[in-house]
Design a protein around this motif. Structure first.
Motif, PDB file in Angstrom:
ATOM      1  N   LEU A  77      91.205  42.106 -16.671  1.00  0.00           N
ATOM      2  CA  LEU A  77      89.913  42.033 -17.348  1.00  0.00           C
ATOM      3  C   LEU A  77      90.119  41.457 -18.748  1.00  0.00           C
ATOM      4  CD1 LEU A  77      88.267  45.462 -16.418  1.00  0.00           C
ATOM      5  CD2 LEU A  77      88.123  43.274 -15.222  1.00  0.00           C
ATOM      6  N   LEU A 136      85.020  34.712 -10.021  1.00  0.00           N
ATOM      7  CA  LEU A 136      85.003  35.428 -11.289  1.00  0.00           C
ATOM      8  C   LEU A 136      83.663  35.173 -11.959  1.00  0.00           C
ATOM      9  CD1 LEU A 136      88.521  34.949 -12.949  1.00  0.00           C
ATOM     10  CD2 LEU A 136      87.704  36.825 -11.531  1.00  0.00           C
ATOM     11  N   ASN A 192      85.065  39.175  -8.114  1.00  0.00           N
ATOM     12  CA  ASN A 192      85.963  39.851  -9.049  1.00  0.00           C
ATOM     13  C   ASN A 192      86.982  40.723  -8.309  1.00  0.00           C
ATOM     14  OD1 ASN A 192      84.601  38.752 -11.310  1.00  0.00           O
ATOM     15  ND2 ASN A 192      83.061  40.368 -11.192  1.00  0.00           N
TER      16      ASN A 192
END
Length: 769
Positions: free
Chosen positions: A95, A227, A182
């Motif tokens: 992250l 993403l 993600n």
């Protein structure tokens, strides 16, 4: 008139979204210049990043102040100031700032690889590509599929404005349901991923069972991960009206802002409204999208949340049909702007909420977890050329029998993961160890209401008959199946000699459980539970710092297919199966250009339709191939990428002995993709681009009859953009033409066929407020 009214409604929605976005950013726009000239430093983050060879990005220096201003606001992620957090690439984190863009800005230097973390391309024992938002914007992609076809090993077997985006990677199908968000499966739309939410598209070629866990749709050819966008360092609000032929209009509103003393809080919003005729005559594509991304980045804690709502209504969506296996020749593809099912309706609703968290227990140990939920609904008319008592599909002259139906469905998905990543040294060996758990649960329901064969009508793909009215009452979808996937995985990447030699070993224990229910009685019809261990071994050796030799062995585990409506064994669950890949290759980073070469072999059971119209596995398909590619900054101001894939999709153990050694149906032997993007030296801010997509011929059936071979096709795309400043604000104008010469061609998956879209014009203007 109704279309005009709908369009006005969409503009009002867009204006409302824009007003909300302006309120959200507050005074961010007026403060942007001050913040960019005197930014506040972020908390220091200690990262053990992979050593990277210095890269010369000549195009990073704009040719004038006008172009600099336009690029700074238009591409904040690529032109970030010095206070951006250190990239997560090579660390125990995922992250935060993704891997930086490679020279040219169209692809990234690395990407997230699930269990292996965020890894440099040169340190990865796989064939991977990571496309950036810059490329997505400059090619005016509408969905992820429009960008993925830049890779020669990826093809789309469904056309735009169809039911979904179905891919073929290394000759094997990859369903839209197998696209990750993600790092988690099942959270994006089961139909397509809108380009406006994408920061990176990460493509892994080959089975990814160890890397990402078992794919819910059985993918073995590759893995696609999206993403989502995060707020960058430069705040902005951007309004982009756009047009697509013929008569299709829309508005995209985007805002990005960071808050807090150290800019630890970020908010990114994307809203899109579109309406009008798209790629089918007398059709209509009306869509609304809202995507909110919030993130927090502290010294040790990082947190993200995404909320996405996607609604699509399509009239006359792009059709698919089967061609009879007895035809003496392949029928000519019809007009790509026509539909042989006039009057179809398709409504798709998807709502997703997902969150992820990472915490650094120390400088070299990170704990992480993520979870998401998606609720999806589909309502459609379902015309079909498979009518009981009549030949199935279209003949050589386009004639077929048509039956109409309602086929509505829903899905509710919960997907999550948790684990620990660590890095430590034992003597001269550096270890990167990751332990992870993944869980996936999905409930699916449907309702199929069809006319009787006596109510079917004759039709033709060149002169279609109107759809018969469905006489049965439309029923609400009822539970059809439940799927539960669980796995534990452990991987260790060991490196020595300053990462000149890297060995990755890992294994994932996976459990698959499925229950199938009758949508009529609600009773359970069948169930099974199976488990298996899928290993992985990968090796990277760097004889030179910029040269990587790699090899891998990977296995994929696929859950058994639940046979859909329209087959004799509808509702049955086929058993799970394994696939195996061996691959070796070389990557050479020349500083501004990276070249790759790979040879591979993937073997898996073949899914076929039997003579009795039942779905079953028949023998084995073994795809052997050679991939060659290059990308980067070819010359100052000239960006490019190109690739070619040679493939041998061999049937090694078919039930029909005469088909042994034949090519698998619907798989081309050669594919090529190439694109250039050039900054014109005579006008500051003016750029031109072009793309060539070539797909070789493929067979209708596994029998490989010479007269049943789809011809090869080549598509040419061109475009231009102009980045300038109007009234002190950056603006970028873009114009693209896809399928410049209006080529007609079939898209085939080996079972169903459709036609590629005809010549399509795309216009947009991105205004920074």
């Amino acid at each position: 008139m109704s279309n005009i009214q709908n369009y006005k409604s969409r503009l009002l929605v867009g204006a409302a979204v824009g007003t909300f976005s302006l309120c959200l950013t507050g005074a961010a726009v007026t403060e942007s210049s001050a913040q960019s000239s005197a930014p506040q430093a972020l908390p220091a983050v200690t990262v053990d990043a992979t050593q990277q060879r210095a890269r010369v990005t000549r195009n990073a220096q704009p040719r004038g102040s006008v172009q600099r201003a336009a690029r700074d606001a238009r591409r904040p992620a690529e032109q970030a100031p010095s206070n951006v957090p250190v990239t997560t690439m090579g660390s125990t984190r995922t992250l935060g700032a993704p891997a930086p863009a490679y020279a040219g800005g169209q692809v990234a230097q690395g990407g997230t690889l699930g269990l292996l973390g965020n890894v440099s391309v040169m340190n990865t024992p796989f064939s991977v590509v990571n496309y950036t938002s810059q490329l997505i914007e400059d090619q005016q992609a509408r969905t992820a599929a429009d960008t993925l076809i830049n890779d020669s090993s990826v093809r789309v077997t469904t056309g735009p404005n169809g039911f979904d985006d179905t891919f073929q990677i290394r000759g094997f199908p990859v369903a839209a349901t197998d696209v990750g968000l993600n790092g988690l499966y099942g959270l994006v739309s089961s139909s397509r991923v809108p380009a406006q939410i994408i920061e990176r598209i990460e493509l892994l070629k080959g089975p990814g069972a160890l890397i990402n866990g078992i794919a819910p749709g059985g993918t073995v050819g590759g893995a696609i991960n999206i993403l989502t966008k995060r707020a960058g360092e430069i705040p902005f609000t951007r309004v982009t009206p756009f047009f697509m032929s013929a008569g299709h209009y829309g508005l995209h509103v985007e805002t990005s802002q960071r808050y807090g003393e150290n800019k630890e809080w970020g908010v990114r919003f994307n809203g899109v409204g579109r309406n009008g005729e798209a790629t089918i005559d007398n059709g209509n594509w009306r869509s609304g999208l809202g995507a909110l991304g919030v993130d927090y980045r502290g010294e040790r804690l990082r947190w993200t949340v995404d909320a996405i709502s996607q609604n699509d209504d399509t009239e006359n969506f792009r059709p698919q049909i089967g061609i009879r296996t007895t035809v003496p020749f392949i029928p000519a593809p019809p007009d790509p702007r026509s539909t042989w099912y006039p009057g179809t309706l398709l409504k798709q609703r998807d709502n997703t909420i997902a969150t992820a968290l990472e915490y650094d227990l120390s400088q070299s140990i990170t704990a992480y977890a993520g979870i998401g939920y998606r609720d999806g609904e589909i309502y459609q008319t379902f015309p079909d050329s498979r009518v009981t008592g009549f030949p199935s599909g279209a003949d050589a002259f386009g004639n077929f029998r048509l039956i109409n139906a309602y086929y509505d469905s829903y899905s509710k998905t919960t997907s999550g993961n948790a684990g620990i990543r660590s890095r430590f040294d034992v003597g001269p060996v550096t270890h990167r160890v990751n332990f992870a758990f993944t869980g996936y649960y999905q409930e699916n329901g449907n309702a199929y209401v069809a006319n009787t064969p006596a109510q079917s009508v004759p039709s033709n793909i060149y002169n279609p008959a109107p759809l018969p009215v469905v006489t049965g009452a439309r029923l609400p979808p009822r539970l059809a199946n439940e799927i539960l996937l669980r796995s534990f995985a452990l991987a260790d990447t060991m490196s020595v000699l300053d990462e000149r030699v890297l060995l990755t070993l890992g294994a994932r224990h996976q459990r698959v459980e499925q229950d199938a229910f009758s949508t009529t009685t609600g009773l359970k019809m069948s169930d099974y539970g199976a488990e298996a261990v899928t290993p992985l071994a990968g090796l990277v050796v760097k004889p030179l710092q910029n040269v990587s030799l790699y090899a891998n062995y990977a296995e994929g585990l696929s859950q058994g297919v639940i046979v859909p409506a329209g087959f004799a064994n509808t509702g049955s669950i086929l058993a799970p199966y394994k696939s195996k890949q061996q691959e070796a290759g070389v990557k050479v980073d020349l500083g501004t250009i990276t070249t790759t070469a790979a040879v591979f072999q993937i073997a898996r059971p073949s899914l076929v339709t039997t003579a009795g119209n039942a779905r079953a596995y028949d023998g084995e398909q073994r795809n052997r191939g050679l991939e060659l590619s290059a990308y980067g900054l070819l010359l100052p101001g000239l960006r490019g990428m190109a690739g070619v894939t040679f493939l041998r999709p061999e049937l090694t153990n078919p039930a029909t002995a005469s088909e042994r050694g034949n090519d698998a149906a619907g798989v081309p032997n050669v594919t090529f993709s190439g694109a250039l993007d050039w900054d014109a030296p005579w006008v500051t801010g003016l750029s031109f681009n072009g793309r060539v997509i070539h797909t070789g011929g493929s067979y209708l059936t596994n029998a490989n009859l010479a007269w049943q071979r789809f011809p090869s096709w080549t598509r040419y795309d061109i475009g231009a953009r102009y980045a300038t400043v109007l009234n002190g604000r950056p603006v970028t104008f873009r114009a693209n033409v896809e399928n410049l010469f209006d080529k007609r061609y079939w898209l085939t998956s080996g079972g169903f066929q459709t036609v590629g879209a005809g010549r399509t014009f795309l216009l947009s203007a991105a205004f920074d407020l």
